[in-house]
Write an enzyme that holds these catalytic residues in place. Structure first.
Site, short mmCIF file in Angstrom:
data_model
loop_
_atom_site.label_atom_id
_atom_site.label_comp_id
_atom_site.label_asym_id
_atom_site.label_seq_id
_atom_site.Cartn_x
_atom_site.Cartn_y
_atom_site.Cartn_z
N ARG A 137 -19.41 5.19 33.37
CA ARG A 137 -19.89 4.76 34.68
C ARG A 137 -21.25 5.39 34.91
O ARG A 137 -21.50 6.54 34.52
CB ARG A 137 -18.92 5.19 35.79
CG ARG A 137 -17.62 4.42 35.83
CD ARG A 137 -17.80 2.97 36.25
NE ARG A 137 -16.54 2.23 36.35
CZ ARG A 137 -16.03 1.43 35.40
NH1 ARG A 137 -16.69 1.24 34.27
NH2 ARG A 137 -14.90 0.80 35.59
N HIS A 189 -23.69 -3.56 31.10
CA HIS A 189 -22.25 -3.27 31.27
C HIS A 189 -21.42 -4.25 30.42
O HIS A 189 -20.60 -5.01 30.94
CB HIS A 189 -21.84 -3.35 32.74
CG HIS A 189 -20.53 -2.66 33.04
ND1 HIS A 189 -20.29 -1.94 34.16
CD2 HIS A 189 -19.38 -2.59 32.32
CE1 HIS A 189 -19.06 -1.46 34.15
NE2 HIS A 189 -18.49 -1.85 33.03
P1 NDP Z 1 -8.34 7.03 29.96
O1 NDP Z 1 -7.84 7.26 31.33
O2 NDP Z 1 -7.40 6.50 28.92
O3 NDP Z 1 -8.96 8.36 29.37
C1 NDP Z 1 -9.70 9.26 30.12
C2 NDP Z 1 -10.01 10.51 29.31
O4 NDP Z 1 -10.86 11.35 30.07
C3 NDP Z 1 -8.75 11.33 28.99
O5 NDP Z 1 -8.86 11.84 27.67
C4 NDP Z 1 -8.81 12.47 30.01
O6 NDP Z 1 -8.20 13.67 29.56
C5 NDP Z 1 -10.31 12.67 30.12
N1 NDP Z 1 -10.66 13.30 31.41
C6 NDP Z 1 -10.49 12.81 32.66
N2 NDP Z 1 -10.93 13.68 33.58
C7 NDP Z 1 -11.36 14.77 32.90
C8 NDP Z 1 -11.91 16.02 33.28
N3 NDP Z 1 -12.11 16.35 34.57
N4 NDP Z 1 -12.21 16.89 32.30
C9 NDP Z 1 -12.02 16.59 31.01
N5 NDP Z 1 -11.50 15.41 30.58
C10 NDP Z 1 -11.19 14.52 31.51
O7 NDP Z 1 -9.58 6.04 30.11
P2 NDP Z 1 -10.15 4.97 29.06
O8 NDP Z 1 -10.40 5.65 27.77
O9 NDP Z 1 -9.31 3.75 29.04
O10 NDP Z 1 -11.51 4.55 29.78
C11 NDP Z 1 -12.50 5.51 30.09
C12 NDP Z 1 -13.52 4.91 31.05
O11 NDP Z 1 -14.35 3.97 30.37
C13 NDP Z 1 -12.96 4.09 32.21
O12 NDP Z 1 -12.50 4.93 33.25
C14 NDP Z 1 -14.13 3.23 32.62
O13 NDP Z 1 -14.87 3.87 33.63
C15 NDP Z 1 -14.96 3.13 31.35
N6 NDP Z 1 -15.02 1.76 30.83
C16 NDP Z 1 -16.24 1.18 30.64
C17 NDP Z 1 -16.33 -0.09 30.12
C18 NDP Z 1 -17.65 -0.72 29.84
O14 NDP Z 1 -17.71 -1.89 29.51
N7 NDP Z 1 -18.73 0.02 29.91
C19 NDP Z 1 -15.13 -0.87 29.79
C20 NDP Z 1 -13.91 -0.16 30.00
C21 NDP Z 1 -13.86 1.11 30.53
P3 NDP Z 1 -6.61 13.75 29.27
O15 NDP Z 1 -6.38 12.85 28.07
O16 NDP Z 1 -6.35 15.16 28.95
O17 NDP Z 1 -5.94 13.23 30.51
C1 OXD Z 2 -13.60 -1.42 32.97
C2 OXD Z 2 -14.94 -1.94 32.90
O1 OXD Z 2 -13.39 -0.38 33.58
O2 OXD Z 2 -15.12 -3.12 32.55
O3 OXD Z 2 -12.70 -2.04 32.41
O4 OXD Z 2 -15.90 -1.20 33.14
#
Ligand code: NDP
Ligand code: OXD
Length: 306
Positions: free
Chosen positions: A221, A269
């Site tokens: 993001r 995006h």
């Molecule tokens: P997940 O919820 O599966 O994974 C999030 C990861 O971040 C986990 O490993 C979590 O740790 C870690 N995390 C969260 N908060 C913290 C913190 N404070 N400190 C350290 N680690 C942290 O999310 P996804 O992998 O599915 O997606 C990630 C992001 O990608 C989405 O939230 C979205 O914003 C973005 N996205 C962007 C897209 C694009 O087209 N650009 C498309 C899809 C998603 P733990 O495993 O220990 O809980």
């Molecule tokens: C998502 C995105 O969060 O498209 O899936 O950014």
């Protein structure tokens, strides 16, 4: 069973018939103010009014992986929020990030400009050990990305909330290990969810901790990165550049310094798109499972915000 659908992107024309076909016993309609009470909401960036009016929901399905927009709203107590759980996104994210890492490491951007100028000249091969890749966030997308980058023999670090065991990835976790993670990484990929803890995480102080000549790839993001601090780190020479797919304001406003910066590559995006048929199939499977009293993957923990 009634399903109400809403998307801020207004692509209802294809989603509603798709959901209807996948759930033939249900009535799927577009949400509008005053719409009948539904059992399930399938939404992307809904207005607060939808959640306030729909008081019979059994679950809210988010048609994306990131739930930050939903988490800004007052959510109905006790109603599960379920995010997309991969649904074809992790492979897209892996190919996008591997491409960005390799383009930077192999200086393909430099070769592109050389070719445009009719110039035939080689650059000195770089050593992978000098380009450790750090992935912030090792969830559904980050883990796939980290493993994919490791297949190209880059040293890979990963940072998450809880410790991980992933082949080829050195695990760092928690706020206390963030400094060590950044100091061990030269190319930093952001795949964190946007939460109060992660907003502005890539600020001047953190960017300065990345190894000199570092490179940032933000595919999570826009609000993870402090724009002015990133520009200052690049223009000041500490960072070599960035690839950015996400922005604080989207579409990226005309005139923003990222548009024409020679060391910044931007995309709109698009690194991992929500794939309609995979997503509809996943949501339909989960609705059927919930109807049968089963639990489903991808349930968001509202307290931690992802
Ligand atoms: P997940 O919820 O599966 O994974 C999030 C990861 O971040 C986990 O490993 C979590 O740790 C870690 N995390 C969260 N908060 C913290 C913190 N404070 N400190 C350290 N680690 C942290 O999310 P996804 O992998 O599915 O997606 C990630 C992001 O990608 C989405 O939230 C979205 O914003 C973005 N996205 C962007 C897209 C694009 O087209 N650009 C498309 C899809 C998603 P733990 O495993 O220990 O809980
Ligand atoms: C998502 C995105 O969060 O498209 O899936 O950014």
């Amino acid at each position: 069973m009634r399903i109400t659908y809403y998307s801020a992107d207004m692509d209802a024309a294809s989603w509603i018939p798709g959901l209807q076909a996948a759930l033939p016993g249900a009535t799927v309609t577009l949400w509008e103010p005053g719409a009948p009470q539904a059992d399930y909401a399938v939404v992307w960036k809904p207005p607060q009014q939808l959640l306030d009016e729909q008081t019979s929901l059994k679950a809210i399905f988010n048609t994306g992986a990131g739930v930050d927009a939903l988490m800004q709203l007052r959510l109905p107590a006790g109603v599960p929020v379920i995010r997309l759980d991969d649904a074809g996104m992790s492979v897209q994210m892996a190919e996008y990030v591997c491409h960005a890492v390799i383009r930077h490491f192999r200086e393909l951007d430099g070769y592109e400009s050389d070719m445009a100028m009719g110039k035939w000249s080689f650059r000195k091969p770089r050593s992978r050990v000098d380009y450790p890749v750090g992935v912030l966030g090792l969830g559904v997308l980050g883990e796939r990305v980290a493993k994919s980058v490791a297949q190209f023999d880059f040293p890979v670090n990963g940072w998450s909330q809880s410790p991980k065991t992933i082949a080829g990835v050195q695990s760092f976790h928690g706020a206390a290990q963030l400094d060590a993670f950044l100091a061990a990484s030269r190319i930093v990929v952001c795949l964190l969810p946007l939460t109060p803890d992660t907003e502005n995480i890539l600020n001047a102080q953190r960017l300065a901790q990345i190894r000199p000549g570092g490179y940032v790839i933000n595919v999570a993001r826009g609000a993870h990165v402090v724009d002015a601090d990133l520009l200052a780190a690049i223009d000041g020479g500490h960072l070599a550049g960035a690839t950015l797919d996400v922005f604080r304001v989207e579409p990226l406003p005309q005139g923003h310094a990222f548009w024409n910066h020679p060391k910044i590559t931007i995309t709109p995006h698009t690194s991992a798109r929500t794939l309609r048929s995979e997503s509809i199939a996943q949501i339909a499977r989960k609705i059927a499972a919930l109807q049968n009293g089963q639990t489903v993957a991808g349930r968001v923990d509202a307290a931690r915000g992802y």
